[in-house]
Design a protein around this motif. Structure first.
Motif, PDB file in Angstrom:
ATOM      1  N   PRO A  87       0.697  -1.741   0.154  1.00  0.00           N
ATOM      2  CA  PRO A  87       0.030   0.109  -0.197  1.00  0.00           C
ATOM      3  C   PRO A  87       0.996   1.342   0.279  1.00  0.00           C
ATOM      4  CG  PRO A  87      -0.299  -1.035   2.281  1.00  0.00           C
ATOM      5  CD  PRO A  87       0.341  -1.991   1.024  1.00  0.00           C
ATOM      6  N   PRO A  88       0.731   2.548  -0.872  1.00  0.00           N
ATOM      7  CA  PRO A  88       1.262   3.359  -0.375  1.00  0.00           C
ATOM      8  C   PRO A  88       1.291   4.677   0.565  1.00  0.00           C
ATOM      9  CG  PRO A  88      -0.299   3.411  -2.236  1.00  0.00           C
ATOM     10  CD  PRO A  88      -1.178   2.092  -1.832  1.00  0.00           C
ATOM     11  N   ASP A  89       0.416   4.212   0.773  1.00  0.00           N
ATOM     12  CA  ASP A  89       0.129   5.134   2.067  1.00  0.00           C
ATOM     13  C   ASP A  89       0.396   5.273   3.099  1.00  0.00           C
ATOM     14  OD1 ASP A  89      -1.883   3.377   2.146  1.00  0.00           O
ATOM     15  OD2 ASP A  89      -3.454   5.634   2.309  1.00  0.00           O
ATOM     16  N   VAL A  90       1.062   3.894   3.059  1.00  0.00           N
ATOM     17  CA  VAL A  90       2.047   3.597   5.031  1.00  0.00           C
ATOM     18  C   VAL A  90       3.051   3.482   5.039  1.00  0.00           C
ATOM     19  CG1 VAL A  90       0.089   2.649   6.118  1.00  0.00           C
ATOM     20  CG2 VAL A  90       1.414   0.973   4.745  1.00  0.00           C
ATOM     21  N   SER A  91       4.573   3.842   6.132  1.00  0.00           N
ATOM     22  CA  SER A  91       5.270   3.451   5.563  1.00  0.00           C
ATOM     23  C   SER A  91       6.353   2.608   6.079  1.00  0.00           C
ATOM     24  CB  SER A  91       5.542   4.546   7.079  1.00  0.00           C
ATOM     25  OG  SER A  91       5.747   3.962   8.266  1.00  0.00           O
ATOM     26  N   ALA A  92       7.521   1.195   5.127  1.00  0.00           N
ATOM     27  CA  ALA A  92       7.629   0.253   4.839  1.00  0.00           C
ATOM     28  C   ALA A  92       7.288   0.056   6.999  1.00  0.00           C
ATOM     29  CB  ALA A  92       9.391   0.350   5.227  1.00  0.00           C
ATOM     30  N   THR A  93       7.666   1.275   7.976  1.00  0.00           N
ATOM     31  CA  THR A  93       8.102   0.770   9.305  1.00  0.00           C
ATOM     32  C   THR A  93       6.540  -0.109   9.619  1.00  0.00           C
ATOM     33  OG1 THR A  93       9.498   2.124   9.886  1.00  0.00           O
ATOM     34  CG2 THR A  93       8.541   0.978  11.664  1.00  0.00           C
ATOM     35  N   GLU A  94       5.270   0.815   9.556  1.00  0.00           N
ATOM     36  CA  GLU A  94       4.394   0.465  10.241  1.00  0.00           C
ATOM     37  C   GLU A  94       3.657  -0.809   9.095  1.00  0.00           C
ATOM     38  OE1 GLU A  94       2.260   3.370  11.238  1.00  0.00           O
ATOM     39  OE2 GLU A  94      -0.023   2.510  11.046  1.00  0.00           O
ATOM     40  N   LEU A  95       4.086  -0.682   7.577  1.00  0.00           N
ATOM     41  CA  LEU A  95       2.867  -1.921   7.474  1.00  0.00           C
ATOM     42  C   LEU A  95       3.881  -3.573   7.842  1.00  0.00           C
ATOM     43  CD1 LEU A  95       1.947  -3.210   4.824  1.00  0.00           C
ATOM     44  CD2 LEU A  95       4.054  -3.223   3.769  1.00  0.00           C
ATOM     45  N   VAL A  96       5.704  -3.345   8.127  1.00  0.00           N
ATOM     46  CA  VAL A  96       5.904  -4.211   8.280  1.00  0.00           C
ATOM     47  C   VAL A  96       5.595  -5.201   9.967  1.00  0.00           C
ATOM     48  CG1 VAL A  96       8.545  -5.492   9.269  1.00  0.00           C
ATOM     49  CG2 VAL A  96       8.084  -4.280   6.734  1.00  0.00           C
ATOM     50  N   VAL A  97       6.147  -3.717  10.642  1.00  0.00           N
ATOM     51  CA  VAL A  97       4.902  -4.478  12.161  1.00  0.00           C
ATOM     52  C   VAL A  97       3.911  -4.753  12.235  1.00  0.00           C
ATOM     53  CG1 VAL A  97       4.644  -3.540  14.307  1.00  0.00           C
ATOM     54  CG2 VAL A  97       6.741  -2.378  12.886  1.00  0.00           C
ATOM     55  N   HIS A  98       3.214  -4.407  11.237  1.00  0.00           N
ATOM     56  CA  HIS A  98       1.594  -5.071  11.318  1.00  0.00           C
ATOM     57  C   HIS A  98       1.902  -6.365  10.972  1.00  0.00           C
ATOM     58  CE1 HIS A  98      -2.284  -5.422  10.603  1.00  0.00           C
ATOM     59  NE2 HIS A  98      -2.524  -5.128   9.349  1.00  0.00           N
ATOM     60  N   LEU A  99       2.485  -6.556   9.446  1.00  0.00           N
ATOM     61  CA  LEU A  99       2.385  -7.564   9.158  1.00  0.00           C
ATOM     62  C   LEU A  99       2.989  -8.898   9.890  1.00  0.00           C
ATOM     63  CD1 LEU A  99       2.559  -7.281   5.283  1.00  0.00           C
ATOM     64  CD2 LEU A  99       0.993  -7.817   6.395  1.00  0.00           C
ATOM     65  N   ALA A 100       4.422  -7.878  10.331  1.00  0.00           N
ATOM     66  CA  ALA A 100       4.379  -9.630  11.841  1.00  0.00           C
ATOM     67  C   ALA A 100       3.649  -9.926  12.930  1.00  0.00           C
ATOM     68  CB  ALA A 100       5.697  -8.215  12.781  1.00  0.00           C
ATOM     69  N   ARG A 101       2.761  -8.960  12.974  1.00  0.00           N
ATOM     70  CA  ARG A 101       1.737  -9.169  14.325  1.00  0.00           C
ATOM     71  C   ARG A 101       0.765  -9.922  13.865  1.00  0.00           C
ATOM     72  NH1 ARG A 101      -1.000  -4.639  18.294  1.00  0.00           N
ATOM     73  NH2 ARG A 101      -1.029  -6.858  19.153  1.00  0.00           N
ATOM     74  N   MET A 102       0.464 -10.312  11.902  1.00  0.00           N
ATOM     75  CA  MET A 102      -0.002 -10.425  11.683  1.00  0.00           C
ATOM     76  C   MET A 102       0.181 -12.334  11.994  1.00  0.00           C
ATOM     77  SD  MET A 102      -2.971  -9.295  10.814  1.00  0.00           S
ATOM     78  CE  MET A 102      -3.026  -8.272  12.566  1.00  0.00           C
ATOM     79  N   GLU A 126      14.672   5.885   5.223  1.00  0.00           N
ATOM     80  CA  GLU A 126      13.957   5.898   4.507  1.00  0.00           C
ATOM     81  C   GLU A 126      12.097   5.213   5.043  1.00  0.00           C
ATOM     82  OE1 GLU A 126      16.363   4.604   3.640  1.00  0.00           O
ATOM     83  OE2 GLU A 126      16.416   4.200   1.693  1.00  0.00           O
ATOM     84  N   ARG A 127      13.287   4.310   6.059  1.00  0.00           N
ATOM     85  CA  ARG A 127      11.809   3.379   6.029  1.00  0.00           C
ATOM     86  C   ARG A 127      10.470   3.862   7.350  1.00  0.00           C
ATOM     87  NH1 ARG A 127      15.591   2.225   9.927  1.00  0.00           N
ATOM     88  NH2 ARG A 127      15.715   2.141  11.614  1.00  0.00           N
ATOM     89  N   TYR A 128      10.950   5.027   7.901  1.00  0.00           N
ATOM     90  CA  TYR A 128       9.572   5.916   7.826  1.00  0.00           C
ATOM     91  C   TYR A 128       9.202   6.488   7.032  1.00  0.00           C
ATOM     92  CZ  TYR A 128      12.693   4.764  11.796  1.00  0.00           C
ATOM     93  OH  TYR A 128      13.315   4.274  12.567  1.00  0.00           O
ATOM     94  N   ARG A 129       9.059   6.977   6.207  1.00  0.00           N
ATOM     95  CA  ARG A 129       8.492   7.600   4.729  1.00  0.00           C
ATOM     96  C   ARG A 129       7.098   6.495   4.017  1.00  0.00           C
ATOM     97  NH1 ARG A 129      10.887   8.869   0.380  1.00  0.00           N
ATOM     98  NH2 ARG A 129      13.374   8.596   1.038  1.00  0.00           N
TER      99      ARG A 129
END
Lengths: 301, 304, 284, 238
Positions: A87-102, A126-129
């Protein structure tokens, strides 16, 4: 224990047969999977993840049966799809943390591992952008990070180098090699380029039209080509002529020559011929067999 | 036909995607080479009339391309982005292209184009059910349907499997030999060298190199360069090579020798001679893999 | 003593939690998405402005209670009066919950993990329900807290408040399930917004037409059925049946549990549609 | 007008889910009309209510939005329009063709059902049915043009279109009489009023204003869309 093994694995769709009695096993390390486009590879990956029931035959991943233990397999396996999936509108950190929880990691562990893994795949500030602004190479790294974040025993990488330029490709391949060797995670990686797989794989499986074409250690693969590629800048034709004169099998291969190796003296003959002709010897390599050659043999071309 | 770019620049705000490029693309196959983000797509879009140059002009045989839909009579375009209606079948898609071109016999033209890319068998399936390689080939068929003298292909091999790649490469080569003007972009050196005689190189929006593939390659390799060598006696070979100036630094590792050549060609010429003189068999000689971006930035830095 | 620590790859041998945890985490994540938390500021603009508009009448109501010493707005009528805001919130935010995962093909990343389609869809519905419920429950609760503090003469309207809170939950479930079912039909957010709003307008524009014409034809009993075309009045009818509140419509509703049955059927239909939609999306 | 462009566009709109939306709204209108008739409320007053609130006030702008943006916005969004734009067809012709497709869809899905719905209720009494049908047709054409332009100009065409149709025409027009002058819906009513002789119908905007306004808006929007298409850059993603 086999990392994965299939037996007579068959998958038919109404119009196509994607897999046709595929029997193959792989051990730990990095395994390459190559095959012509079509339903085969992606179908195999879906079956291995327990997302698609086989029509006939069976498969096990990490010793778990794909038809009955799908959820357990997905807990222990990471998957990096070929297509864009971010998804383009979230940061890499946000996405990867979320998927780790998944994948079942508690919040703290998910955060720590996401940070670690993003560092390992080489994403820094970059991971926060938001991901939307990333280059192809960075996106591929995020895709890889999300497949690694839950510390899987096996990761399935579908065309990880697709769309990357040479530098990006080298870095991705180096990462894959590290994952297999240093991280101790088994890897199943697909690619269209055997040359690429040769650089990272311990073992390569080739499927075509849903059937197993070949499965062997990379050493055997390279052994099977009894030829060397020679590159001499200018004077390629002169060298070819000279070698033919000496009774060697020579075939042009783009800018280079493919010379059949009949014994140790073939290499010396090449050395001497270039020296005599005053040519630059830029490359003398064991047959870099390309995937297309395997298909050529199969097609009897 | 000829595509001419005269001092073309394109910027988006403060970001300069293409920076003062002047080039002429003539008959034959030309490869547009450069790392990701170098501006290849932007340049191709300007050539195809989908983007106005911020500065400079793009012309096809002297007529401006921008805001001139008549140029598409002569241009076939294979865009990088999907650009295929998923709800049409491959046949309908190619046939629609033939009709849009107002061809006298669109059915025959579409049939021929699909045959050229070997897509007759799945032509009645909807495009959304196609694999990426099949979509790519349908796009090529639609671009070829009016037999255009100019063909622009943006990353045409992307997503194709080796067999399809091979087939398209042959197709491009033969069309180039037949006198069509073909430009295709790629960031994979190997791909380009197998199809194109002529290359144009873009690095960070700048026109970094232009000309015959071999000559450019020689220029590119003419710089300090790393070789990995395995032989029957690495130690003795190392000692012998060190005597010559062209081998700048020699180090012995577990996987063989690493030589940093000061003068690339000089060293490459020296190596077989020394080996022969010393009676050492060469098992493997590999130039360390060329990294396009570093090679090209070297080119740019050197020329400025 | 000096030491260089190994910061290389570490294996994870901590706990791997089960379905409850992942579903909960996905719900929270989706809920944050509804309100644009963890997204750029402009994603927060629409949901928070709408939420603010929802609370405004409650604050005005408290002011009326405090200054004029009389009861403010009714709890039972809050959702009906504010229905346009709730509907816009649903139309604007339901597509953000489902569309990006379809459009950007994030779904495979979920499905390659121990998350099933059922859990995924369930989490999305719960998240949207909670968001809508918060939209309704917060102003109601603010108003009730105000009423308790101001201490008007007479007993507080506790029963009405509780009734409104419970029917609010039913309304939230209905709207969430329906909104998501419609929004998930298209990966395009714009079309999703248009579809949801079109359906709401369709429902609400037909009500006055049906009602007034039927009434003028002298068919009062049939006219009351017209209200049930709009989800807000439909749920209000349930509230009237269960809690005996004053109807927020002219002429009341058809009596009995029929409205409740309709709500349950609609929710079931919407959930079934969602399940079907995602079963298809997963097999791609 | 290019038949191939039209064919692809029809297929894009009618062959996919959008057709559900295109069908749903007129079906609801017809359903309501039928229901009113069965209930015995088939008088002019109810008909006006149904026509003004539902047919012209809700269905028409929503259909206009779906058809008007639907003929072009998705293609620009996913880049498929490049297939049309890389052919020797002038871009204004592409825009005009797409406009005609949208307008024809509105004629079929909005004007015809409007006529049928009114006819179900009051027959041809006082020319109410033809009045609203022509009003819906003309306004539908204007909506098609305006929303087509919106679809070419911005990627948020649907959202902006909804805001226009709901907030401006619905809310602002309801409270501020002056705003009604600049509302496609009101122009439609003026035309309906002109044709119909029903005493229940009273338009706010004069015909002398509505007709030129409709023509100007339609023509300008279509021409402008054509010009915008000529300079459309497809590399917006980079």
């Amino acid at each position: 224990m086999h990392i994965l093994d299939t037996e007579g694995l068959t998958k038919r769709f109404p119009t196509v047969t994607a897999l046709d009695g595929l029997t193959v096993t792989t051990g730990p390390g990095v395994t390459g999977l190559v095959g012509a486009n079509g339903a085969g590879k992606s179908t195999l990956i879906k079956i291995l993840l327990g997302l698609l029931p086989p029509t006939a035959g069976g498969a096990r991943v990490l010793g778990l049966d794909v038809t009955t233990r799908g959820a357990d397999i997905r807990r222990l396996v990471g998957y990096m799809p070929e297509h864009e999936c971010l998804p383009p509108d979230v940061s890499a950190t946000e996405l990867v943390v979320h998927l780790a929880r998944m994948s079942g990691l508690p919040r703290t562990a998910a955060r720590e591992r996401a940070a670690d893994v993003l560092r390992h795949v080489g994403l820094a500030e970059e991971r926060y952008r938001p991901i939307g602004g990333y280059s192809t190479g960075m996106k591929q790294r995020v895709k890889l990070a999300q497949a690694l974040v839950h510390d899987p025993k096996l990761i399935l990488l579908d065309e990880p180098t697709n769309g990357l330029d040479p530098r990006g490709r080298d870095e991705m391949l180096a990462l894959i090699r590290r994952i297999g060797a240093e991280f101790g995670i088994s890897v199943l990686v697909t690619s269209h380029l055997l040359g690429e797989l040769e650089r990272v794989c311990d073992h390569v499986i080739v499927i075509d039209a849903g059937r197993l074409l070949r499965s062997s250690a990379i050493g055997e693969f390279t052994q099977t080509t009894r030829s060397v590629t020679v590159e001499v800048d200018e004077g390629t034709q002169a060298l070819a002529d000279r070698l033919v004169e000496l009774g060697h099998g020579v075939a042009p291969h783009g800018r280079m020559l493919l010379v059949e190796v009949s014994g140790p003296d073939t290499l010396d003959a090449i050395r001497d011929a270039t020296a005599d002709l005053g040519l630059c010897l830029i490359r003398l390599e064991r047959g870099r067999q390309r995937i297309e050659d395997v298909f050529r043999e199969a097609a009897g071309v | 036909m000829k595509i001419e770019l005269a001092q073309v620049s394109r910027w988006y705000g403060n970001v300069v995607a293409v920076n003062d490029v002047t080039m002429t693309i003539g008959p034959g196959v030309t490869g547009l080479l450069g790392p990701n983000g170098a501006g290849k797509s932007t340049l191709l879009h300007m050539m195809a009339g989908f983007l106005a140059p911020s500065n400079g002009t793009v012309t096809l045989d002297g007529t401006r391309v921008w805001k001139n839909h008549q140029v598409y009579r002569h241009i076939g375009l294979v865009p990088e982005r999907e650009g295929v209606y998923g709800f049409l079948t491959g046949w309908q898609f190619v046939l629609s292209a033939a009709r849009l071109h107002g061809l006298p016999d669109p059915v025959e033209a579409a049939r021929k184009a699909l045959a050229t890319v070997e897509m007759e068998e799945p032509k009645d399936r909807r495009v959304e059910t196609y694999s990426k390689g099949m979509r790519q080939r349908v796009k090529v068929a639609a671009a070829l349907v009016h037999d255009p003298p100019v063909l622009l292909l943006d990353e045409p091999f992307n997503g194709m499997d080796p067999r399809q790649r091979l087939h398209l490469m042959d197709l491009i080569r033969s069309m180039g030999a037949a006198g069509k003007t073909i430009l295709f972009s790629s960031h994979i050196l190997e791909e380009v060298e197998r199809v194109a005689q002529h290359i144009e190189v873009l690095v960070a929006g700048r026109h970094a190199a232009s000309g015959d593939f071999r000559e450019i390659r020689r220029l590119m390799t003419d710089r300090p360069h790393l070789f990995r060598i395995r032989s029957s006696d690495d130690r003795r070979l190392a000692a012998a090579l060190m005597l010559d100036d062209s081998a700048g630094g020699v180090s012995l590792g577990p996987d063989g020798l690493e030589v940093r050549a000061v003068e690339f060609r000089g060293f490459a010429r020296l190596l077989p001679r020394v080996a022969r003189t010393e009676g050492i068999s060469l098992h493997e000689v590999s130039p360390a893999d060329e990294d396009l971006e570093s090679v090209f930035s070297y080119l740019i830095n050197r020329s400025s | 003593m000096s030491e260089i620590y190994d910061i290389g790859y570490r294996h994870y041998d901590g706990p791997r939690l089960g379905r409850g945890h992942t579903t909960r985490a996905l719900t929270v994540h989706s809920l944050r998405g509804v309100f644009g938390l963890g997204r750029p500021a402009r994603s927060k603009l629409v949901p928070f402005s709408l939420a603010a508009i929802m609370v405004l009448p409650a604050i005005v109501s408290i002011a009326i209670m405090a200054l004029m010493r009389r009861a403010g707005m009714s709890y039972s009528g809050y959702a009906v009066i504010m229905q346009a805001v709730v509907a816009i919130f649903l139309a604007a935010q339901a597509p953000t919950v489902v569309a990006p995962d379809l459009r950007f093909r994030v779904l495979p990343l979920y499905l390659s993990r121990p998350v099933t389609i059922t859990e995924y869809v369930g989490a999305k519905v719960v998240a949207m329900t909670v968001a809508l419920y918060a939209l309704l429950a917060v102003p109601l609760t603010v108003m009730f807290a105000g009423e308790l503090l101001i201490d008007l003469p007479g007993p507080p309207r506790t029963k009405e408040y509780v009734g409104a809170m419970l029917t609010g939950l039913l309304l939230a479930v209905l709207l969430a399930a329906f909104g998501l079912a419609i929004a998930s039909l298209t990966p395009r957010r714009g079309l999703g917004v248009a579809s949801v709003i079109a359906l709401y307008l369709l429902a609400s524009a037909s009500v006055p037409i049906m009602y007034s014409t039927l009434l003028s034809a002298g068919n009062d009993a049939a006219a009351r059925w017209a209200w049930l075309l709009n989800p807000f009045w439909l749920v209000d009818a349930v509230q009237v049946w269960v809690f005996g509140t004053t109807p927020n419509s002219e002429g009341g509703y058809p009596g009995g549990p029929v409205s409740f049955v309709i709500v349950v059927l609609l929710i079931a239909a919407a959930v079934a549609a969602l399940a079907l939609r995602y079963r298809k999306a997963a097999s791609r | 007008m290019n038949t191939v462009v039209a064919g692809i566009t029809y297929r894009a709109l009618l062959g996919r889910r959008r057709i559900v939306l295109l069908l749903l709204l007129p079906m609801a209108l017809l359903g309501l009309a039928l229901l009113l008739r069965l209930m015995g409320s088939d008088d002019q007053r109810s008909t006006m209510l149904l026509m003004q609130n539902f047919a012209i006030g809700t269905m028409l702008p929503l259909l206009g939005l779906i058809a008007g943006t639907g003929v072009i916005a998705p293609e620009i969004d996913d880049g498929t329009i490049i297939h049309l734009m890389s052919k020797p067809i002038s871009r204004p012709v592409i825009a005009q063709t797409k406009f005609l497709v949208a307008a024809s869809l509105l004629a079929v899905f909005a004007a015809v059902p409007t006529y049928v719905a009114a006819w179900l209720l009051v027959g041809n009494e006082d020319a109410i049915a033809p009045g609203f049908a022509v009003g819906a047709l003309v306004a539908g054409i204007a909506y098609a043009a305006v929303f087509l332009l919106l679809g070419v100009v911005t990627r948020h065409a649907v959202t902006i279109g909804i805001v226009y149709a709901l907030v401006w025409e619905g809310l602002v027009g309801g409270f501020v009489p002056g705003a009604r002058k600049f509302s496609v819906q009101q122009w439609a009513q003026s035309i309906a009023d002109q044709i119909s002789t029903s005493p229940f119908l009273k338009a706010d905007v004069t015909l002398g204003f509505a007709v030129p306004a409709l023509v100007i808006v339609t023509v300008v929007a279509v021409l402008w869309a054509g010009q915008r298409l000529r300079v459309l850059s497809l590399t917006g993603d980079e």
